[in-house]
Scaffold this motif. Structure first.
Motif, mmCIF file in Angstrom:
data_model
loop_
_atom_site.group_PDB
_atom_site.id
_atom_site.type_symbol
_atom_site.label_atom_id
_atom_site.label_comp_id
_atom_site.label_asym_id
_atom_site.label_seq_id
_atom_site.Cartn_x
_atom_site.Cartn_y
_atom_site.Cartn_z
ATOM 1 N N GLY A 134 -12.855 4.270 -5.977
ATOM 2 C CA GLY A 134 -13.304 2.890 -5.878
ATOM 3 C C GLY A 134 -12.259 1.923 -5.368
ATOM 4 O O GLY A 134 -12.541 0.738 -5.197
ATOM 5 N N VAL A 135 -11.028 2.408 -5.118
ATOM 6 C CA VAL A 135 -9.931 1.554 -4.673
ATOM 7 C C VAL A 135 -9.790 1.650 -3.161
ATOM 8 O O VAL A 135 -9.755 2.752 -2.601
ATOM 9 C CB VAL A 135 -8.609 1.955 -5.354
ATOM 10 N N ALA A 136 -9.714 0.518 -2.500
ATOM 11 C CA ALA A 136 -9.449 0.490 -1.054
ATOM 12 C C ALA A 136 -7.949 0.640 -0.833
ATOM 13 O O ALA A 136 -7.168 -0.222 -1.258
ATOM 14 C CB ALA A 136 -9.951 -0.810 -0.451
ATOM 15 N N VAL A 137 -7.536 1.727 -0.189
ATOM 16 C CA VAL A 137 -6.114 1.993 0.048
ATOM 17 C C VAL A 137 -5.776 1.597 1.484
ATOM 18 O O VAL A 137 -6.438 2.044 2.426
ATOM 19 C CB VAL A 137 -5.775 3.472 -0.200
ATOM 20 N N HIS A 138 -4.751 0.788 1.639
ATOM 21 C CA HIS A 138 -4.322 0.296 2.949
ATOM 22 C C HIS A 138 -2.957 0.895 3.257
ATOM 23 O O HIS A 138 -1.945 0.453 2.700
ATOM 24 C CB HIS A 138 -4.252 -1.232 2.943
ATOM 25 N N ARG A 139 -2.924 1.904 4.117
ATOM 26 C CA ARG A 139 -1.646 2.498 4.511
ATOM 27 C C ARG A 139 -1.127 1.734 5.727
ATOM 28 O O ARG A 139 -1.615 1.891 6.832
ATOM 29 C CB ARG A 139 -1.810 3.980 4.832
ATOM 30 N N LEU A 140 -0.128 0.890 5.478
ATOM 31 C CA LEU A 140 0.406 0.027 6.516
ATOM 32 C C LEU A 140 1.544 0.709 7.264
ATOM 33 O O LEU A 140 2.283 1.521 6.694
ATOM 34 C CB LEU A 140 0.923 -1.280 5.903
ATOM 35 N N GLU A 141 1.698 0.347 8.522
ATOM 36 C CA GLU A 141 2.920 0.678 9.254
ATOM 37 C C GLU A 141 3.932 -0.429 8.974
ATOM 38 O O GLU A 141 3.606 -1.504 8.472
ATOM 39 C CB GLU A 141 2.632 0.780 10.751
ATOM 40 N N HIS A 142 5.188 -0.172 9.310
ATOM 41 C CA HIS A 142 6.229 -1.170 9.066
ATOM 42 C C HIS A 142 5.900 -2.452 9.822
ATOM 43 O O HIS A 142 5.589 -2.426 11.014
ATOM 44 C CB HIS A 142 7.587 -0.630 9.509
ATOM 45 N N GLY A 143 5.937 -3.562 9.100
ATOM 46 C CA GLY A 143 5.654 -4.858 9.705
ATOM 47 C C GLY A 143 4.191 -5.241 9.709
ATOM 48 O O GLY A 143 3.856 -6.366 10.087
#
Length: 257
Positions: A239-248
């Motif tokens: 149920g959790v939205a996971v946001h895998r970000l790149e640097h910046g």
């Protein structure tokens, strides 16, 4: 930034900017390409705008989280929030405007409340000295509630200590081929996510710094934790939205419904 939400920017390692209610909070600033035996292997150094902050949160005294040369690059007078006892353990902190917090204590930063919570980690300055300091996580509360875990392992009562949050910034790796006690890898971070049950999560503390000369040693430990966290979180905390970000990169998350 949405007026009802929070914008998180990941600059690498444990360094993030949290923007909420017009206030900018910076976590564990580390703005160098190389220090000690580590070098930055991925992502450009954060730009000058990353240095702008109304307050800085330092989770513990290890040099990749309390990095004095990076703190000196901030605008003079920037408030630096540190664990209680930090200035005694690291006298050089006295040149900065600091506020010390213990677990459960809080302070106001503009329209925000910053609350210190327990972290299961050895927070002492290295090499080991006579002064001990707790490791902390922080919950930043404004239009929404954002949990910055710092460095921590899983611990009993974690969900109760942190409380209800909208976004969790969780460490999922490290800077070497082995993680010692008091850390979350991708699997344990997914377990923590299931306990905390936020609406959003951002994996941090991986894929930035690596020991010089160890490029060929278990490179998956450097590259894989973010993707692995996304996979395991989908199973343990669907149920959790996971946001895998790149640097910046940044993500804006909504506050409470």
């Amino acid at each position: 930034m949405s007026p009802a939400g929070t914008t998180v920017t990941w600059w690498g390692h444990a360094t993030c900017t949290i923007e909420d209610s017009g206030v900018r909070v910076l976590t564990d600033p580390l703005f160098v390409r190389r220090f000690a035996h580590l070098r930055r292997r991925r992502g450009a150094l954060p730009p000058a705008r990353a240095l702008r902050a109304d307050a800085v949160l330092v989770s513990h005294l290890h040099s990749d989280h309390l990095h004095l040369p990076s703190l000196t690059r901030l605008e003079p007078g920037t408030l630096v929030v540190v664990p209680r006892g930090a200035a005694r353990a690291v006298p050089a902190l006295r040149r900065f405007r600091t506020a010390e917090l213990g677990c459960g204590e809080s302070l106001r930063v503009g329209k925000l409340t910053v609350r210190a919570v327990h972290a299961q980690h050895d927070g002492r300055r290295l090499p080991f000295g006579p002064h001990r300091c707790p490791a902390l996580g922080y919950v930043v509360e404004g239009a929404s509630a954002t949990y910055f875990a710092g460095d921590t392992g899983l611990f009993d009562g974690m969900a109760q200590a942190v409380g209800a949050v909208d976004t969790a910034l969780l460490p999922v790796g490290g800077w070497g081929p082995n993680l010692g006690p008091g850390h979350l890898d991708a699997g344990r971070a997914a377990q923590a996510l299931a306990l905390l049950a936020p609406r959003h999560a951002v994996p941090v503390h991986y894929g930035t710094y690596w020991p010089i000369g160890l490029d060929g040693v278990r490179p998956h430990e450097f590259h894989a934790p973010g993707h692995e966290f996304v996979r395991k979180a989908a199973v343990l905390a669907p149920g959790v939205a996971v946001h895998r970000l790149e640097h910046g990169e940044s993500v804006t998350t909504e506050g409470p419904a």
